[in-house]
Design an enzyme around this catalytic site. Structure first.
Site, short mmCIF file in Angstrom:
data_model
loop_
_atom_site.label_atom_id
_atom_site.label_comp_id
_atom_site.label_asym_id
_atom_site.label_seq_id
_atom_site.Cartn_x
_atom_site.Cartn_y
_atom_site.Cartn_z
N HIS A 211 -3.24 0.68 1.07
CA HIS A 211 -2.46 0.47 -0.14
C HIS A 211 -2.16 -1.02 -0.38
O HIS A 211 -1.42 -1.37 -1.30
CB HIS A 211 -1.15 1.27 -0.01
N LYS A 213 -2.42 -4.96 -1.44
CA LYS A 213 -2.96 -5.75 -2.55
C LYS A 213 -2.90 -7.21 -2.13
O LYS A 213 -1.81 -7.80 -2.04
CB LYS A 213 -2.15 -5.55 -3.83
N ASP A 218 -9.40 -19.86 -1.06
CA ASP A 218 -9.61 -21.06 -0.24
C ASP A 218 -8.62 -21.18 0.91
O ASP A 218 -8.33 -22.29 1.39
CB ASP A 218 -9.55 -22.32 -1.11
N HIS A 384 7.22 0.29 -11.41
CA HIS A 384 6.36 0.43 -10.23
C HIS A 384 6.61 -0.68 -9.20
O HIS A 384 6.00 -0.67 -8.14
CB HIS A 384 4.89 0.40 -10.68
N LYS A 386 8.03 -3.12 -6.21
CA LYS A 386 8.60 -2.88 -4.89
C LYS A 386 9.24 -4.19 -4.42
O LYS A 386 8.58 -5.05 -3.81
CB LYS A 386 7.51 -2.47 -3.90
N ASP A 391 21.60 -10.12 -0.12
CA ASP A 391 22.61 -11.18 -0.21
C ASP A 391 22.17 -12.24 -1.21
O ASP A 391 21.65 -11.92 -2.27
CB ASP A 391 22.92 -11.74 1.18
#
Length: 466
Positions: A211, A213, A218, A384, A386, A391
Site C-alpha cells: 500500500h 506510495k 535522484d 482519504h 492519513k 501537540d
C-alpha cells in the site's frame, strides 16, 4: 447415487475441508480474534467461509519475511555504524519508534505539505522532469486514465533521455491496469513490475498488499502520502469528488530511507537492486523518521506506531483517516489521551467508498464519542488523507489507515516529522478541513434505523479483515 445422497456427500466433504482449513487458520492466523473467527466460521459454515478464506486467510510468504528481516538487520547495522548519534532532545518521546523501526531521526529535512492531488502531482511531475540520474516510483494503484497516461508519458520521456526509471505497482490494487499500459512503459526503457509477496503468482492471495506510495528522484527529492495515480485522486470522478488527500515532499538524508524501502521490495520482486544514490545534506529545520511497516515485521509495527504516537501527545492529537476501525490497543491509547486532558479529534469521510468499512467505522465512531473523543465528518467530498498532528511540533503524513489492514496486513510507509514550522502548516490545513466538517453526535447512531444499526454491528464482526 441419488441427488440427496450426492448433496449429503458434498456437505460432509465440505465440512471435512472446513475443519482442515480451520486447523490451518488456528495455527497461522496472526491474532487470537482472527483465529477464533476463521476457525469457528470454517468449522460451522464452510459453505460461506471456505472461498473467502482462500482469498483472505492464507498467510504464507515466508520467503519474503526472511529476506525482509535480513535487509532490516543490515539497515540497522548500517545506521549504528553511520549517522545515528543519539536522538535529538525534541524527539526522545519517540525513542521506542526509533528502536522498533531500526531507524533514525534525520536532521535538516526540508518539508513541503502538498494539500491536494493537484499540488502533489504538479510537484511530482516537476521533480520527474528535472531528473538527471534515477527515478523510483511505487504506488498501490495505477489507472490507465488521464493522470495515469500523464505519468506514463513523463516516465517515458525521462527514460528516453537516459534516466534510469524503476516502477512498482500492486497487483491487486492495480488489477484493472491493462497489460498494454505496462508493456508501453517496458518497451520505452522503464523497468516496471507488479509487487506480490509470492514470487509465483497466486490469484487467491488478497492479503499482504503493498500500500506504499513512494517517489524518489535522484536520491534527493522524495514524496509519500495517501495519493495514487488515477483521476479520482484529482477529484475528477463523482460521486466521491472532490477527493481530499494529502502528500508530503521532502528533501534531505531521510530520502535515503525511502530508497531503502523501495530497494527491499524491488529486490524481492526482481532479485536485483536499484541504484542507491548517496544522501545529501539539506538546510531545513525538521527531524524526520521514516516509518516502514508491514506484516513481515516481527511485531505489529503499524499498530504500535499509532499507539506510541498517541501516547506521546500532551496537549493535542488531531488525526484524519478514511477508515476508523481501531484495534483495542489504539482505541485504549485514544481513551487514555482524553483522560490526560488531550484535545483528541478524528476526521472521517461523510461518504463511503467501501460500505462495510463505513458501517463498522460508524459504530466505532459512536463508541469513541462515548469515550470523549471528538469525531468529525468532512462534507465536500471523500476524505482519504492519513495525517496526524501531535501537540505543537510533530506531524506525520503516511499511507497508513486506522484499520486492521494497515495494522497487520498491508505494507505501509510514513514520515514522522518533528518541526514547529511544519506542524503549523498541518494545523492550518486541519483547521480548514474542520471548518468544512460537521461534528458527529450520538444521534448519528441513536437515530439510525434498526436495520442500519444491525448492519453496523454485523460489519464490526469483520474488523479483523477490514
Amino acid at each position: 447415487m441419488t441427488l440427496p445422497h450426492l448433496l449429503t456427500l458434498l456437505a460432509i466433504l465440505l465440512h471435512a475441508i472446513g475443519i482442515l482449513a480451520a486447523m490451518h487458520a488456528v495455527m497461522n492466523t496472526r491474532t487470537p480474534q482472527g483465529a477464533f473467527a476463521w476457525g469457528l466460521g470454517l468449522s460451522l459454515l464452510p459453505y460461506f467461509t471456505l472461498l473467502p478464506y482462500l482469498y483472505l486467510g492464507r498467510s504464507h510468504f515466508q520467503g519474503y519475511v526472511t529476506l525482509h528481516r535480513v535487509h532490516r538487520q543490515r539497515l540497522s547495522q548500517a545506521a549504528q555504524r553511520g549517522e545515528r548519534n543519539g536522538i535529538p532532545p525534541s524527539c526522545t518521546r519517540y525513542s521506542a519508534l526509533v528502536q522498533m523501526m531500526h531507524g533514525t531521526f534525520h536532521p535538516g529535512q526540508q518539508l513541503t505539505l502538498l494539500v491536494d492531488g493537484d499540488a502533489a502531482f504538479e510537484a511530482i511531475f516537476q521533480a520527474i522532469a528535472h531528473a538527471q540520474s534515477c527515478i523510483l516510483v511505487q504506488f498501490f494503484i495505477f489507472h490507465d486514465d488521464g493522470l495515469g497516461r500523464r505519468m506514463q508519458q513523463a516516465l517515458l520521456e525521462r527514460a528516453a533521455d537516459g534516466v534510469r526509471v524503476f516502477v512498482l505497482f500492486d497487483g491487486i490494487g492495480s488489477h484493472a491496469l491493462p497489460r498494454q499500459y505496462v508493456e508501453t512503459l517496458r518497451n520505452g526503457g522503464v523497468a516496471i513490475h507488479s509487487f506480490t509477496t509470492r514470487r509465483r503468482p497466486n490469484r487467491f492471495q488478497l492479503n499482504f498488499r503493498n500500500h506504499r506510495k513512494i517517489v524518489v528522484v535522484d536520491g534527493w527529492i522524495g514524496f509519500l502520502g495517501g495519493l495514487n495515480v488515477g483521476d479520482e485522486y484529482l477529484g475528477l470522478k463523482p460521486p466521491l469528488a472532490p477527493w481530499r488527500d494529502t502528500h508530503l515532499q521532502l528533501a534531505g538524508p531521510a530520502v535515503a530511507d525511502l530508497q531503502r524501502s523501495f530497494a527491499v521490495d524491488w529486490h524481492w520482486v526482481t532479485g536485483e537492486l536499484p541504484p542507491m544514490l548517496p544522501p545529501r545534506i539539506a538546510d531545513g529545520s525538521a527531524h524526520t523518521l521514516i516509518a516502514v511497516s508491514g506484516p513481515a515485521d516481527p511485531q505489529e509495527t503499524c499498530s504500535l506506531f499509532f499507539t506510541v504516537a498517541i501516547n506521546a501527545a500532551c496537549k493535542r492529537l488531531w488525526l484524519s483517516t478514511p477508515y476508523f476501525v481501531p484495534d483495542q490497543a489504539v482505541l485504549s491509547a485514544l481513551r487514555l489521551a482524553v483522560m490526560r486532558g488531550v484535545d483528541v479529534r478524528v476526521l472521517l469521510p461523510s461518504r463511503p467508498d467501501h460500505h462495510t468499512v463505513f458501517l463498522a467505522s460508524t459504530l466505532h465512531a459512536h463508541d469513541a464519542i462515548d469515550a470523549g473523543i471528538r469525531m468529525y465528518r468532512y462534507q465536500p467530498g471523500f476524505m482519504h488523507q492519513k495525517v496526524i498532528l501531535i501537540d505543537d511540533d510533530t506531524a506525520c503524513v503516511s499511507s497508513m489507515n486506522l484499520d486492521n489492514r494497515s495494522f497487520r496486513l498491508n505494507f505501509e510507509i510514513g514520515a514522522l516529522n518533528v518541526d514547529r514550522a511544519f506542524a503549523e502548516d498541518v494545523e492550518r490545513m486541519f483547521l480548514e478541513d474542520f471548518g468544512k466538517s460537521v461534528e458527529i453526535t450520538r444521534d448519528e447512531y441513536r437515530k439510525a434505523a434498526y436495520l442500519r444499526k444491525l448492519a453496523m454491528h454485523v460489519a464490526r464482526l469483520f474488523d479483523p479483515i477490514l
